[in-house]
Design a protein around this motif. Structure first.
Motif, short mmCIF file in Angstrom:
data_model
loop_
_atom_site.label_atom_id
_atom_site.label_comp_id
_atom_site.label_asym_id
_atom_site.label_seq_id
_atom_site.Cartn_x
_atom_site.Cartn_y
_atom_site.Cartn_z
N GLU A 165 0.81 -1.22 0.00
CA GLU A 165 0.00 0.00 0.00
C GLU A 165 0.85 1.27 0.00
N HIS A 166 2.15 1.14 0.19
CA HIS A 166 3.03 2.31 0.24
C HIS A 166 3.34 2.80 -1.18
N GLY A 167 3.66 4.08 -1.28
CA GLY A 167 4.09 4.64 -2.55
C GLY A 167 5.59 4.45 -2.76
N ILE A 168 6.03 4.60 -4.01
CA ILE A 168 7.45 4.50 -4.35
C ILE A 168 7.78 5.58 -5.37
N VAL A 169 8.79 6.38 -5.06
CA VAL A 169 9.34 7.36 -6.00
C VAL A 169 10.81 7.03 -6.18
N GLY A 170 11.20 6.72 -7.41
CA GLY A 170 12.59 6.36 -7.69
C GLY A 170 13.11 7.08 -8.91
N GLU A 171 14.41 6.99 -9.11
CA GLU A 171 15.03 7.73 -10.23
C GLU A 171 14.78 7.07 -11.58
N GLU A 172 14.76 5.76 -11.63
CA GLU A 172 14.82 5.08 -12.92
C GLU A 172 13.47 4.69 -13.51
N PHE A 173 12.40 4.65 -12.70
CA PHE A 173 11.10 4.21 -13.20
C PHE A 173 10.00 5.16 -12.74
N GLU A 174 8.81 5.00 -13.31
CA GLU A 174 7.70 5.90 -13.00
C GLU A 174 7.28 5.75 -11.54
N ASP A 175 6.78 6.87 -10.99
CA ASP A 175 6.30 6.86 -9.61
C ASP A 175 5.11 5.92 -9.47
N ALA A 176 5.01 5.32 -8.31
CA ALA A 176 3.86 4.47 -7.98
C ALA A 176 3.22 4.99 -6.69
N ARG A 177 1.99 5.42 -6.76
CA ARG A 177 1.25 5.95 -5.60
C ARG A 177 2.05 7.01 -4.84
N PRO A 178 2.56 8.03 -5.50
CA PRO A 178 3.40 9.04 -4.82
C PRO A 178 2.67 9.83 -3.76
N ASP A 179 1.32 9.85 -3.80
CA ASP A 179 0.54 10.59 -2.82
C ASP A 179 0.10 9.73 -1.64
N ALA A 180 0.61 8.50 -1.55
CA ALA A 180 0.26 7.63 -0.43
C ALA A 180 0.75 8.23 0.89
N ASP A 181 0.10 7.87 1.99
CA ASP A 181 0.50 8.40 3.29
C ASP A 181 1.97 8.09 3.59
N PHE A 182 2.40 6.89 3.22
CA PHE A 182 3.81 6.51 3.38
C PHE A 182 4.39 6.26 2.00
N CYS A 183 5.51 6.91 1.70
CA CYS A 183 6.10 6.82 0.37
C CYS A 183 7.61 6.63 0.48
N TRP A 184 8.13 5.61 -0.18
CA TRP A 184 9.57 5.34 -0.21
C TRP A 184 10.21 6.14 -1.34
N ILE A 185 11.32 6.78 -1.03
CA ILE A 185 12.07 7.60 -2.00
C ILE A 185 13.42 6.92 -2.18
#
Length: 251
Positions: free
Chosen positions: A57-77
């Motif tokens: 359920e967490h979001g993921i923002v990374g350099e190499e691929f598209e963001d996934a659920r960036p507006d989630a309450d908890f987001c991994w960068i």
């Protein structure tokens, strides 16, 4: 935090076989050389796969691929290899950045350098360093050092190209006042700051994944990180980090 350590372990296992080998380097495009390798992509894929299993359920923002659920309450960068230029040159001044934000605010951060076996991370109130983690290495608390005057400060930055054109006069004015300035280091510079080895890190043009995972490490070691204007650094841009609040104010 246990997940962050597991992510660092998995990414390191993917990256290390490629370091100091004759690997293919691609250019992402743009006027300046922007390298990416299979190590960058595969390491981020490994991180994303583990996160999808652990916290779907967490979001993921990374350099190499598209963001996934960036507006989630908890987001991994995540930045699988911060310092790809150093990586392809064989310099060990790169690292894997892993951060977690809670409702948009940095919650935890980690920088892992698997080649040297060094790892830096933030706890609830302190930051830590370990060499050879998981192999009997000792963990110790790290702290910034006092340096209240610009004339005694050591300033680090990744590259002079960051200050081309509009940023150059401001950076040069600051650089003329410090004791020593040194280029190179990428994410490693912020960890040296948290360890009390240097006093200032100044950069421009950063993306969120370049800086957000490092903010909790510096802050919980007693330092301060903001934009040049004193604002929130977690979205990137022009960044100034200092170990001493008085030095930060002067910078």
């Amino acid at each position: 935090m246990a997940t962050a350590h597991a992510l660092a372990d998995r990414a390191g296992a993917v990256i290390l076989p490629h370091f100091r080998t004759d690997l293919t380097v691609d250019h992402k495009g743009g006027a300046q050389f922007d390298p990416v390798t299979v190590a960058d992509r595969d390491a981020e894929s490994a991180i994303r796969a583990l996160l999808s299993e652990t916290f779907p359920e967490h979001g993921i923002v990374g350099e190499e691929f598209e963001d996934a659920r960036p507006d989630a309450d908890f987001c991994w960068i995540v930045d699988p290899i911060d310092g790809t230029r150093a990586f392809i040159m064989g310099q060990p001044l790169w690292g894997t950045l892993i951060g977690l934000s809670a409702h948009g605010a940095p919650l935890l951060g980690m920088m892992n350098q698997p080649y040297t076996g060094e790892r830096f991370w933030s706890g609830e109130t302190e930051s830590f360093f370990a060499r050879g983690l998981g192999q009997g290495g000792e963990t110790r608390t790290i702290r910034v050092r006092p340096c209240p005057a610009l004339g005694g400060a050591i300033l680090a930055s990744t590259a002079p190209e960051l200050f081309a054109r509009t940023n150059c006069p401001a950076f040069e004015a600051l650089a003329r006042t410090v004791r020593l300035r040194r280029f190179g280091g990428d994410c490693y510079n912020y960890c040296l700051l948290a360890m009390g080895q240097i006093d200032l890190v100044v950069e421009a043009g950063l993306k969120p994944f370049d800086i957000m995972p490092l903010v909790p490490i510096v802050e919980r070691a007693g330092g301060i990180v903001t934009t040049w204007e004193g604002g929130d650094p977690s979205r990137g841009g022009r960044i100034v980090a200092a170990g001493d609040p008085a030095l930060h104010a002067q910078a």
